[in-house]
Design a protein around this motif. Structure first.
Motif, short mmCIF file in Angstrom:
data_model
loop_
_atom_site.label_atom_id
_atom_site.label_comp_id
_atom_site.label_asym_id
_atom_site.label_seq_id
_atom_site.Cartn_x
_atom_site.Cartn_y
_atom_site.Cartn_z
N MET A 53 0.84 -1.19 0.00
CA MET A 53 0.00 0.00 0.00
C MET A 53 0.88 1.25 0.00
SD MET A 53 -3.33 -0.61 0.04
CE MET A 53 -3.99 0.89 0.81
N ALA A 54 0.46 2.23 -0.75
CA ALA A 54 1.22 3.49 -0.80
C ALA A 54 1.07 4.22 0.52
CB ALA A 54 0.72 4.36 -1.94
N PRO A 55 2.12 4.94 0.95
CA PRO A 55 2.01 5.73 2.18
C PRO A 55 1.02 6.87 2.00
CG PRO A 55 4.06 6.23 1.03
CD PRO A 55 3.46 5.06 0.32
N LYS A 56 0.63 7.47 3.10
CA LYS A 56 -0.32 8.57 3.08
C LYS A 56 0.28 9.79 2.40
CE LYS A 56 -3.29 11.19 6.28
NZ LYS A 56 -3.58 11.44 7.71
N GLY A 57 -0.54 10.55 1.71
CA GLY A 57 -0.06 11.76 1.05
C GLY A 57 -1.14 12.40 0.22
N VAL A 58 -0.73 13.28 -0.68
CA VAL A 58 -1.65 14.01 -1.57
C VAL A 58 -1.66 13.32 -2.93
CG1 VAL A 58 -2.17 16.21 -2.68
CG2 VAL A 58 -1.17 16.18 -0.38
N GLU A 59 -2.85 13.02 -3.42
CA GLU A 59 -2.96 12.38 -4.72
C GLU A 59 -2.83 13.41 -5.84
OE1 GLU A 59 -6.45 10.04 -5.17
OE2 GLU A 59 -5.95 8.67 -3.54
N VAL A 60 -1.87 13.20 -6.74
CA VAL A 60 -1.71 14.07 -7.91
C VAL A 60 -1.72 13.20 -9.16
CG1 VAL A 60 -0.40 15.81 -6.64
CG2 VAL A 60 0.83 14.00 -7.84
N ILE A 61 -1.87 13.84 -10.30
CA ILE A 61 -1.87 13.14 -11.59
C ILE A 61 -0.81 13.74 -12.49
CG2 ILE A 61 -3.68 14.67 -12.50
CD1 ILE A 61 -4.62 12.36 -14.26
N VAL A 62 -0.15 12.88 -13.23
CA VAL A 62 0.76 13.31 -14.29
C VAL A 62 0.30 12.59 -15.55
CG1 VAL A 62 3.13 13.31 -15.14
CG2 VAL A 62 2.68 13.62 -12.69
N GLY A 63 -0.06 13.36 -16.56
CA GLY A 63 -0.58 12.76 -17.79
C GLY A 63 0.04 13.37 -19.02
N VAL A 64 0.05 12.62 -20.10
CA VAL A 64 0.58 13.10 -21.38
C VAL A 64 -0.39 12.68 -22.48
CG1 VAL A 64 2.42 12.89 -23.10
CG2 VAL A 64 2.99 12.98 -20.67
N SER A 65 -0.64 13.60 -23.39
CA SER A 65 -1.37 13.28 -24.62
C SER A 65 -0.68 13.96 -25.78
CB SER A 65 -2.83 13.73 -24.52
OG SER A 65 -2.89 15.15 -24.40
N ARG A 66 -0.91 13.44 -26.96
CA ARG A 66 -0.32 14.04 -28.16
C ARG A 66 -1.41 14.83 -28.88
NH1 ARG A 66 4.95 12.55 -29.16
NH2 ARG A 66 5.66 10.80 -27.87
N ASP A 67 -1.36 16.13 -28.71
CA ASP A 67 -2.35 17.00 -29.31
C ASP A 67 -2.09 17.11 -30.80
OD1 ASP A 67 -4.49 19.18 -28.64
OD2 ASP A 67 -3.08 20.14 -30.02
N PRO A 68 -3.14 17.08 -31.63
CA PRO A 68 -2.92 17.14 -33.08
C PRO A 68 -2.33 18.47 -33.55
CG PRO A 68 -5.26 17.27 -32.56
CD PRO A 68 -4.56 16.90 -31.30
N ILE A 69 -2.45 19.51 -32.75
CA ILE A 69 -1.95 20.84 -33.14
C ILE A 69 -0.62 21.15 -32.46
CG2 ILE A 69 -2.44 23.32 -33.08
CD1 ILE A 69 -5.41 22.58 -33.21
N PHE A 70 -0.51 20.81 -31.18
CA PHE A 70 0.66 21.20 -30.40
C PHE A 70 1.64 20.05 -30.12
CE2 PHE A 70 -2.43 24.51 -29.27
CZ PHE A 70 -1.66 25.64 -29.53
N GLY A 71 1.31 18.84 -30.53
CA GLY A 71 2.21 17.73 -30.26
C GLY A 71 2.10 17.24 -28.83
N PRO A 72 3.15 16.62 -28.28
CA PRO A 72 3.07 16.04 -26.94
C PRO A 72 2.93 17.11 -25.87
CG PRO A 72 5.32 15.90 -27.77
CD PRO A 72 4.47 16.39 -28.91
N VAL A 73 1.92 16.93 -25.02
CA VAL A 73 1.60 17.90 -23.97
C VAL A 73 1.50 17.17 -22.64
CG1 VAL A 73 -0.11 19.56 -23.12
CG2 VAL A 73 0.39 19.43 -25.57
N LEU A 74 2.12 17.72 -21.61
CA LEU A 74 2.10 17.13 -20.27
C LEU A 74 1.11 17.87 -19.39
CD1 LEU A 74 5.11 15.79 -18.32
CD2 LEU A 74 3.53 17.30 -17.15
N MET A 75 0.41 17.12 -18.54
CA MET A 75 -0.58 17.69 -17.63
C MET A 75 -0.21 17.31 -16.20
SD MET A 75 -4.67 16.86 -17.40
CE MET A 75 -4.38 15.22 -16.73
N PHE A 76 -0.43 18.24 -15.27
CA PHE A 76 -0.21 17.98 -13.84
C PHE A 76 -1.34 18.61 -13.05
CE2 PHE A 76 1.19 19.64 -9.73
CZ PHE A 76 1.58 18.46 -9.10
N GLY A 77 -1.80 17.92 -12.00
CA GLY A 77 -2.83 18.50 -11.14
C GLY A 77 -3.15 17.56 -10.00
#
Length: 726
Positions: A601-625
């Protein structure tokens, strides 16, 4: 001006087109209702110094200028053609232009790709001719161009002042709105305007490059509905913003607006929030409202930048000081903390009831001597804690409100402010409720290059843009983009095998790829048979465990009942495995299940997301939140184009609205931000190295004071048809 350093190593070819030595007007007319007439009038009336060649087979003379029956009959060598004829005639006219040696053509007609079907085929035929004959295309479906410093006005707009604001706008009406606003302002002037239209050839990145090199342009301003090649635009913007401000208003901030933009231009409109973040990543000043475009562009052109975001407010009215303070806080600016010596100097010249705590309220001290406001500005501008000075109130109107005899004091105050603006590098921004009246003191300030506003909100938006630009220029200096990682042979094999099988990477494969590139991943075991559980139980001992299904057909494991938590001992593991398999088979009877993954089990903390998609206009884009369920509920995320710099990664972590949660709430320790920054940079370098990765989703990542724990990883693959931009 020398060519821009970086991606732009040669001079833009648009200089020959947008500042041509000769212009052919194809479809020139003596009919005042025709564009061919208005273009001729604009060139003649404004005193264009080059050669004008009207082309019309039915006329010998148009507006006193000899006309020619065809493009090929023209005796000279015009660099630009303005084509005012219907769409169907354009392809062959482009070929004629090419044979005549014309370098560029402005095509006004609509009826091309923006209407689809036959229009798209006609546009393709036009481009085939253009490429075959070396002709660059502005448009089609463009409102036209002007270059006022070269006296080229192909729109025949009246009373447009030459100046240093360059404009590229996909809306002709937006240009007209800005031109009328500039006329009312009386001080703002323009250098070059282009309506890009369908961008069948020349796009926003090409026009921005030209404005970046243009010696007559101090600020580039763009109204954008959709980019054709967003990645190239970001590359150019990064270079141009290092030299001069770039202001963008991006329409399509709502789903309805995006649909309207697409139907109007045929352009793709991507996610508005993502586009704004990527533009800011490149140093662009993005305005949210259309009435901010010209005020912000003018102010940035005049003042360029502020060294920081600390603002000193000087006011002769408490209400407006409060409004200014509210707007500054909302814009992410701070009220500068004035030093003790600054406050002492202010007390020496102001009434005892005046407030010398920022915002400074003169409390009637200037009623009999408005020039004291200039003295106050000089005092606070000398404070090292102050980055910008904001004067709020009724300066310029004292002689109107109180007594005409105060006009001399106001003019002396205005001259003192002009002198201060020359002596300090700190921006001086002025809001006056008398701005619409244009009293002499305000006219003097405006003529001297100080931005004067009739709206506190517009003034604050400028102050925010100045602070953001200054922060970007200083903080991003020296930060290099993170290079692509070296490809790992084992990961290459896993990707090749998955692609051959027509599937994405399984979770263990995704985590193995991340681990191979230095991303810390917890020890895990893939269990494919029940008899393995006793060995797994012994391996992990009494540590609480998590178990989840591994299947290419089940992406959302929780929805399928494919996750069990806080397991301890072999019996609990067996029970959990049986329950997971039963639930998943019920959820999707045809799902191919590889087994279950068991990990501590993961230790206690704040859940965040790191994601990547390849936008058809801008290419690879990273997301964090924020991760887990919050990402869909709150949509509190930040975007950046890959590759990232360390500055970009830190800015992402600082941008989200819930950043205070990362700092620790209710006694919880703050998370290790540098560990998150390192994770973002690692993901950036991994995605840059593997164009086969179409999407990457790390959700959740549990962040805490010790670092982070990667709980779930998903990588979706795609056979790359071309090398993606990095």
């Amino acid at each position: 001006m020398n060519p821009i350093e970086g991606h732009l190593t040669t001079r833009s070819p648009l200089h020959d087109i947008l500042a041509p030595s000769g212009i052919a007007v194809i479809g020139a007319s003596s009919d005042p209702t025709k564009r061919g007439y208005k273009a001729m009038v604009g060139l003649i009336k404004d005193g264009y110094r080059g050669d004008i060649y009207p082309v019309n087979p039915k006329a010998d003379m148009i507006l006193g200028v000899k006309a020619w029956p065809s493009v090929t009959a023209i005796p000279g060598n015009p660099a630009l053609a303005l084509i005012c004829t219907p769409a169907a005639s354009v392809p062959e006219l482009i070929a004629e232009c090419g044979r005549r040696g014309i370098k560029g053509a402005v095509i006004l007609a609509s009826g091309f790709a923006e209407i689809g079907g036959e229009g798209a085929a006609l546009e393709q035929a036009m481009m085939d001719k253009a490429r075959a004959h070396g002709v660059r295309i502005i448009g089609p479906n463009t409102s036209g161009i002007f270059n006022l410093h070269h006296r080229i006005n192909l729109l025949a707009l009246d009373n447009v002042r030459p100046g240093d604001v360059g404009i590229i706008s996909q809306s002709g009406n937006m240009l007209l709105s800005l031109a009328l606003e500039a006329q009312h302002n009386g001080q703002v002037g323009f250098s070059t305007y282009v309506g890009p239209g369908n961008q069948s050839d020349i796009g926003f990145n090409d026009y921005l490059r030209y404005l970046g090199e243009d010696e007559h342009t101090r600020v580039a301003t763009l109204y954008v509905e959709g980019f054709r090649d967003g990645r190239k635009f970001l590359d150019v913007a990064r270079d141009v913003t290092a030299m001069k401000p770039v202001v963008v208003y991006k329409s399509g901030s709502t789903e309805q607006g995006q649909k309207a933009a697409s139907s109007h231009t045929g352009a793709l409109a991507g996610s508005y929030a993502m586009t704004v973040d990527l533009l800011k990543q490149a140093g662009v000043s993005v305005v949210q409202y259309s009435d901010e475009i010209l005020p912000v562009a003018e102010g940035l052109g005049l003042l360029q930048k502020a060294s920081g975001k600390r603002v000193a407010v000087i006011s002769d009215g408490g209400g407006q000081a409060t409004i200014a303070s509210d707007r500054l806080a909302e814009a992410g600016l701070t009220l500068a903390e004035l030093s003790a010596s600054t406050r002492a100097r202010l007390r020496e010249i102001l009434f005892p009831q005046a407030s010398t705590v920022n915002p400074v309220d003169v409390a009637g001290s200037t009623d009999a001597n408005p020039s004291l406001l200039a003295t106050c500005m000089e005092i606070v501008a000398a404070d090292d804690n102050v980055d910008s000075v904001f004067l709020v109130g009724m300066f310029g109107g004292y002689s109107i409100r109180f007594a005409e005899s105060l006009l001399g004091d106001e003019m002396r105050g205005a001259e003192a402010m002009v002198d201060l603006s020359k002596a300090t590098t700190k921006p001086l921004v002025i809001y006056s409720l008398y701005t619409p009246v244009k009293p002499p003191a305000l006219r003097r300030l405006h003529e001297a290059g100080l931005p004067i506003y009739a709206s506190i909100e517009h003034a604050v938006r400028l102050l925010a843009a100045l602070g953001e630009r200054g922060h970007y220029l200083s903080a991003s200096r020296g930060h290099r983009l993170t290079p692509a990682a070296s490809r790992d042979p084992g990961s290459e094999d896993a990707i090749a095998g998955a692609l051959a099988a027509g599937r994405d990477l399984l979770e263990p494969e995704a985590k193995a790829l991340l681990r191979a590139h230095g991303v810390p991943v917890l020890e895990e075991r893939l269990v494919t048979a029940p008899e393995q559980l006793s060995e797994v139980a012994a391996q992990f001992g009494q540590v609480p465990l998590a178990m989840k299904v591994v299947s290419k057909d089940i992406l959302h494991k929780s929805d399928a009942g494919g996750v069990r938590l806080n397991l301890s001992g072999e019996a609990a593991l067996r029970e959990a495995q049986e329950a997971i398999l039963a639930s998943c088979h019920a959820y999707d009877p045809h799902a191919a299940i590889e087994g279950v993954l068991v990990a501590p089990m993961a230790p206690k903390g704040v859940e965040v997301i790191v994601g990547v998609s390849r936008d058809p206009i801008f290419g690879p884009v990273l997301m964090f939140g924020l991760g887990g369920i919050f990402v869909e509920v709150l949509e509190d995320v930040a975007f950046r184009a890959i590759p990232l710099s360390p500055f970009d990664a830190r800015a992402m972590v600082d941008q989200i609205k819930a950043r205070k949660i990362l700092d620790g709430v209710r006694g919880e320790a703050a998370v290790n931000r540098e560990a998150l920054v390192a994770l973002l940079l690692s993901v950036s370098s991994i995605v840059a190295a593997y164009p086969e990765i179409a999407e990457l989703d790390l959700n959740p990542v549990i962040a805490n004071a010790d670092g982070y724990t990667l709980v779930d990883a998903r990588i979706i693959l795609d056979n790359p048809t071309q090398e993606l931009p990095t």
